[in-house]
Design a protein around this motif. Structure first.
Motif, short mmCIF file in Angstrom:
data_model
loop_
_atom_site.label_atom_id
_atom_site.label_comp_id
_atom_site.label_asym_id
_atom_site.label_seq_id
_atom_site.Cartn_x
_atom_site.Cartn_y
_atom_site.Cartn_z
N SER A 76 0.29 -0.80 -7.45
CA SER A 76 0.05 -2.21 -7.10
C SER A 76 -0.91 -2.87 -8.10
O SER A 76 -0.78 -4.06 -8.39
N TYR A 77 -1.84 -2.10 -8.64
CA TYR A 77 -2.75 -2.63 -9.66
C TYR A 77 -1.97 -3.06 -10.89
O TYR A 77 -2.16 -4.15 -11.42
N TRP A 78 -1.07 -2.18 -11.33
CA TRP A 78 -0.27 -2.48 -12.52
C TRP A 78 0.71 -3.61 -12.25
O TRP A 78 0.97 -4.43 -13.12
N ARG A 79 1.22 -3.70 -11.02
CA ARG A 79 2.10 -4.82 -10.64
C ARG A 79 1.33 -6.13 -10.78
O ARG A 79 1.85 -7.11 -11.33
N ASN A 80 0.08 -6.17 -10.31
CA ASN A 80 -0.73 -7.39 -10.43
C ASN A 80 -1.00 -7.75 -11.88
O ASN A 80 -0.97 -8.92 -12.25
N ARG A 81 -1.25 -6.73 -12.71
CA ARG A 81 -1.49 -6.99 -14.14
C ARG A 81 -0.25 -7.57 -14.81
O ARG A 81 -0.33 -8.52 -15.58
N ILE A 82 0.90 -6.99 -14.53
CA ILE A 82 2.15 -7.51 -15.11
C ILE A 82 2.43 -8.91 -14.59
O ILE A 82 2.82 -9.79 -15.36
N ASP A 83 2.21 -9.14 -13.31
CA ASP A 83 2.44 -10.47 -12.75
C ASP A 83 1.53 -11.51 -13.39
O ASP A 83 1.95 -12.64 -13.62
N SER A 84 0.29 -11.14 -13.70
CA SER A 84 -0.62 -12.10 -14.33
C SER A 84 -0.16 -12.44 -15.75
O SER A 84 -0.26 -13.59 -16.17
N VAL A 85 0.36 -11.45 -16.46
CA VAL A 85 0.88 -11.70 -17.81
C VAL A 85 2.16 -12.54 -17.72
O VAL A 85 2.38 -13.44 -18.52
N SER A 86 2.98 -12.26 -16.71
CA SER A 86 4.24 -12.99 -16.53
C SER A 86 4.01 -14.47 -16.31
O SER A 86 4.85 -15.30 -16.66
N GLY A 87 2.87 -14.82 -15.72
CA GLY A 87 2.57 -16.21 -15.42
C GLY A 87 2.08 -17.01 -16.61
O GLY A 87 1.95 -18.23 -16.53
N ALA A 88 1.82 -16.35 -17.73
CA ALA A 88 1.33 -17.03 -18.93
C ALA A 88 2.51 -17.63 -19.70
O ALA A 88 3.66 -17.30 -19.47
N ALA A 89 2.17 -18.52 -20.62
CA ALA A 89 3.19 -19.11 -21.49
C ALA A 89 3.57 -18.07 -22.54
O ALA A 89 2.77 -17.73 -23.41
N LEU A 90 4.78 -17.55 -22.43
CA LEU A 90 5.24 -16.47 -23.31
C LEU A 90 6.26 -16.98 -24.31
O LEU A 90 7.10 -17.81 -23.97
N VAL A 91 6.19 -16.45 -25.52
CA VAL A 91 7.26 -16.70 -26.48
C VAL A 91 8.41 -15.78 -26.09
O VAL A 91 8.22 -14.80 -25.35
N PRO A 92 9.63 -16.05 -26.55
CA PRO A 92 10.78 -15.23 -26.13
C PRO A 92 10.60 -13.73 -26.33
O PRO A 92 10.98 -12.94 -25.45
N ALA A 93 10.02 -13.30 -27.43
CA ALA A 93 9.83 -11.86 -27.67
C ALA A 93 8.88 -11.26 -26.63
O ALA A 93 9.11 -10.16 -26.14
N GLN A 94 7.83 -11.99 -26.28
CA GLN A 94 6.90 -11.50 -25.27
C GLN A 94 7.57 -11.48 -23.90
O GLN A 94 7.37 -10.53 -23.14
N ALA A 95 8.35 -12.48 -23.59
CA ALA A 95 9.05 -12.53 -22.31
C ALA A 95 9.98 -11.33 -22.17
O ALA A 95 10.08 -10.72 -21.10
N SER A 96 10.64 -10.96 -23.26
CA SER A 96 11.53 -9.80 -23.25
C SER A 96 10.74 -8.51 -23.00
O SER A 96 11.17 -7.65 -22.24
N ARG A 97 9.59 -8.40 -23.64
CA ARG A 97 8.75 -7.21 -23.45
C ARG A 97 8.24 -7.12 -22.02
O ARG A 97 8.21 -6.04 -21.43
N VAL A 98 7.84 -8.25 -21.45
CA VAL A 98 7.35 -8.26 -20.07
C VAL A 98 8.48 -7.92 -19.11
O VAL A 98 8.28 -7.22 -18.12
N LYS A 99 9.68 -8.38 -19.43
CA LYS A 99 10.85 -8.04 -18.59
C LYS A 99 11.07 -6.52 -18.58
O LYS A 99 11.34 -5.93 -17.53
N ARG A 100 10.94 -5.87 -19.74
CA ARG A 100 11.08 -4.42 -19.82
C ARG A 100 9.96 -3.72 -19.03
O ARG A 100 10.20 -2.71 -18.36
N LEU A 101 8.74 -4.26 -19.11
CA LEU A 101 7.63 -3.70 -18.34
C LEU A 101 7.92 -3.79 -16.84
O LEU A 101 7.69 -2.84 -16.09
#
Length: 67
Positions: A29-54
């Motif tokens: 759940s800690y890591w889920r919260n960390r990923i969710d916080s990154v997901s909420g940021a303004a991401l460039v397409p490459a970062q969005a793809s990496r977060v999707k894989r995470l």
């Protein structure tokens, strides 16, 4: 969140998620919260793809833990 911090956070999550298990001492759940916080940021397409894989990798761990 600034671009450099965001990039560092994604890199850290990529490293950690590839090395943890469902039974790790830090709850998933800690890591889920960390990923969710990154997901909420303004991401460039490459970062969005990496977060999707995470997200997918963590979801697989979460599902294994439920099984």
């Amino acid at each position: 969140m600034n671009h450099h911090q965001l990039e560092k956070d994604i890199e850290h999550l990529e490293h950690v998620i590839s090395h943890i298990s469902a039974e790790d001492r830090i709850p998933l759940s800690y890591w889920r919260n960390r990923i969710d916080s990154v997901s909420g940021a303004a991401l460039v397409p490459a970062q969005a793809s990496r977060v999707k894989r995470l997200n997918a990798a963590l979801l697989a761990l979460e599902q294994r833990k439920k099984a």
